[in-house]
Design a protein around this motif. Structure first.
Motif: not given
Ligand code: ADP
Ligand code: MG
Length: 401
Positions: A8-9, A13-15, A17, A20, A24, A170, A174
Motif C-alpha cells: 500500500f505504501l 498511497e497517492n490514489r 480515497h 484506496n 486495502l 504511518i 500522513f
C-alpha cells in the motif's frame, strides 16, 4: 502481515480515497488467506495462525462495511479447505464479526497510543476466547495444550502490537505531511495576496471617493444615480474581499499582545451578536481560561469572527439553531470549541476546508477558513473539524502556551 502495509505504501498511497479502501480490503484479504494457507505449526503438533490480526485491524479501523467482505472471503476459503473445525471456525468468526466492529467508533476517537493498546487487547481477548472454545472441544488439557496457549497468545499480542505501531506511525506521517502542505499553501497564497491586495487598495479608494463626489451632483438622473450606487456597492465588496485577504497576509507584528483571549472573545461576541439575531440563532458562550500566550490580536479576532460567521451561516433558515462557543484550558493548551447545529459537511467537504476560494455559498469568498487556518497556524495551534451532514459541525482549536 507486513505485505499489505508495504504494498500500500509503495504503490497506492497517492490514489483517491474511495479507491484506496477497496485496495486495502483486498490486500488484507490476501494476507488473511496467506495466514490460513501457511499456519504456524508447533512441535507438539498443534497448529494455529494469525488470521484474526488483519481481521481485527480491519474491523477496528473500518467498521462493519470493510470487514464484511473479509468475513465472506475468510469463510468461503475456510470451507474450500474443509477439514475439522470448519463449523467452529464459522461460528467463531461470526461472533468476532459482530462484536469487534462495535468498538470501531470509540476506537477511532482514541489517541494513537490507546489505539495500539486496545488493538493488542482485542487480539489477546479474541485468541483467549478461541482457546477457551478449543479447550472445551479437545477436553484433554495436557501440557501440549498449554504450550499452544502460551505461543498463540504471545504471538498474537506481539504481532498485533508491532503492526499497530507501524500503522499508527504511518498515519502520523500522513497527517504531518498534510499539515506541511497546508502551511506551504498558506505561505504562497499570503505572499501573493500581500502584494496584490496592497497595490489594489489605493485605486479602489480613489475610485470610490470620486464616485461618491459624483453622486452628489444635482444634474444626475435617478437612473444614473442608480448606476453609481451599484458601482459603489461593488467597490465595497471588492474592498471587503481585500481586507479579508490583507488580514492574513499581513506579517505578524502590528498588534502583538500577550494575553488570555478574554478581550478578543468579548469583542468578537459583541460583533457577532447582531448577525446571530438576524439569522435567529441563539449563541451560548462560556469562558474559562487563565493561560496566556502571544498572538496578533486582530488576526485572532478575525479568525474567530470568520468561524462564528460560518457557523451562523450554516444554520441559515433553520429553526432553533444554536452556536456554542467555549473557551477553556487543558494541560497548558488553550482550547477553543465552536459548535453549530447547522447543515454539516461530508468528509470530502472537510478536506477542502481552508483551500483558497473553496466556497459553497453564492456570495462566499472562500477566504474565511483560509484566514482562520493561517491565524491559528501562526500561533502554532491546530484546528480539528468534526462534522456530520445534517447534524452540525464542531471546530476544536488547540493553541499551545
Ligand atoms: P465562505 O464562508 O465565504 O464560503 P469560508 O472559507 O469561510 O468561505 O468557508 C468555506 C466553505 O466551508 C463554506 O462555503 C462552507 O461550505 C464550508 N463551511 C465552513 N464552515 C462551515 C460550518 N460551520 N458548517 C458547514 N459548512 C461550513
Ligand atoms: Mg465564511
Amino acid at each position: 502481515m507486513l505485505f499489505p502495509v508495504l504494498i500500500f505504501l509503495i504503490f497506492f498511497e497517492n490514489r483517491p480515497h474511495a479507491y484506496n479502501r477497496k485496495i486495502l480490503v483486498l490486500l488484507t484479504a490476501l494476507t488473511m488467506i496467506l495466514c490460513i494457507a501457511k499456519p504456524i505449526q508447533l512441535e507438539t503438533g498443534f497448529i494455529f495462525d494469525l488470521r484474526y490480526v488483519p481481521f481485527i485491524i480491519a474491523a477496528l479501523y473500518g467498521g462493519y462495511r470493510n470487514v464484511l467482505p473479509l468475513y465472506l472471503i475468510l469463510n468461503v476459503y475456510r470451507f474450500y479447505i474443509g477439514g475439522a473445525g470448519m463449523v467452529h471456525s464459522f461460528i467463531f468468526s461470526t461472533v468476532v464479526l459482530i462484536v469487534v466492529p462495535l468498538l470501531s467508533k470509540k476506537f477511532m476517537n482514541m489517541i494513537p497510543r490507546s489505539r495500539i493498546i486496545w488493538a493488542t487487547v482485542s487480539a489477546l481477548l479474541t485468541m483467549g476466547c478461541y482457546l477457551i472454545v478449543l479447550s472445551m472441544i479437545i477436553k484433554t488439557l495436557d501440557r501440549q495444550f498449554w504450550m499452544l496457549v502460551f505461543y498463540a497468545l504471545t504471538t498474537h499480542a506481539v504481532v498485533m502490537a508491532v503492526i499497530m505501531i507501524l500503522l499508527e506511525q504511518i498515519i502520523t506521517n500522513f497527517r504531518n505531511r498534510d499539515r506541511i502542505l497546508q502551511s506551504e499553501r498558506l505561505n504562497v497564497v499570503s505572499e501573493l495576496a500581500a502584494s496584490v491586495s496592497h497595490e489594489m487598495r489605493n485605486p479602489l479608494t480613489v475610485t470610490s471617493g470620486f464616485l461618491q463626489l459624483l453622486n452628489q451632483s444635482k444634474t444626475l438622473t435617478p437612473e444614473e444615480k442608480g448606476y453609481i450606487e451599484l458601482s459603489l456597492q461593488e467597490l465595497n465588496r471588492a474592498e471587503k474581499i481585500i481586507s479579508d485577504y490583507l488580514s492574513f497576509a499581513k506579517p505578524q507584528s502590528e498588534n502583538m499582545v500577550y494575553s488570555n483571549l478574554q478581550a478578543e472573545c468579548e469583542y468578537t461576541k459583541n460583533v457577532i451578536m447582531p448577525y446571530a439575531t438576524i439569522h435567529r440563532v441563539a449563541v451560548e458562550f462560556s469562558f474559562n481560561n487563565t493561560l496566556c500566550t502571544r498572538y496578533d490580536s486582530n488576526q485572532i479576532q478575525q479568525c474567530l469572527i470568520n468561524l462564528y460567521k460560518n457557523g451562523i451561516e450554516a444554520m441559515k433558515g433553520m429553526e432553533d439553531g444554536v452556536l456554542s462557543i467555549d473557551i477553556s484550558e487543558r494541560k497548558q493548551n488553550i482550547i477553543i470549541m465552536i459548535r453549530d447545529t447547522g447543515i454539516g459537511m461530508t468528509k470530502d467537504e472537510i478536506s477542502r476546508l481552508g483551500k483558497p476560494y473553496y466556497s459553497t455559498k453564492e456570495e462566499g469568498t472562500g477566504l474565511g477558513m483560509l484566514m482562520a487556518y493561517s491565524a491559528i497556524n501562526k500561533v502554532k495551534g491546530v484546528i480539528e473539524v468534526k462534522s456530520e451532514k445534517g447534524k452540525g459541525t464542531t471546530f476544536l482549536i488547540t493553541i499551545p502556551t
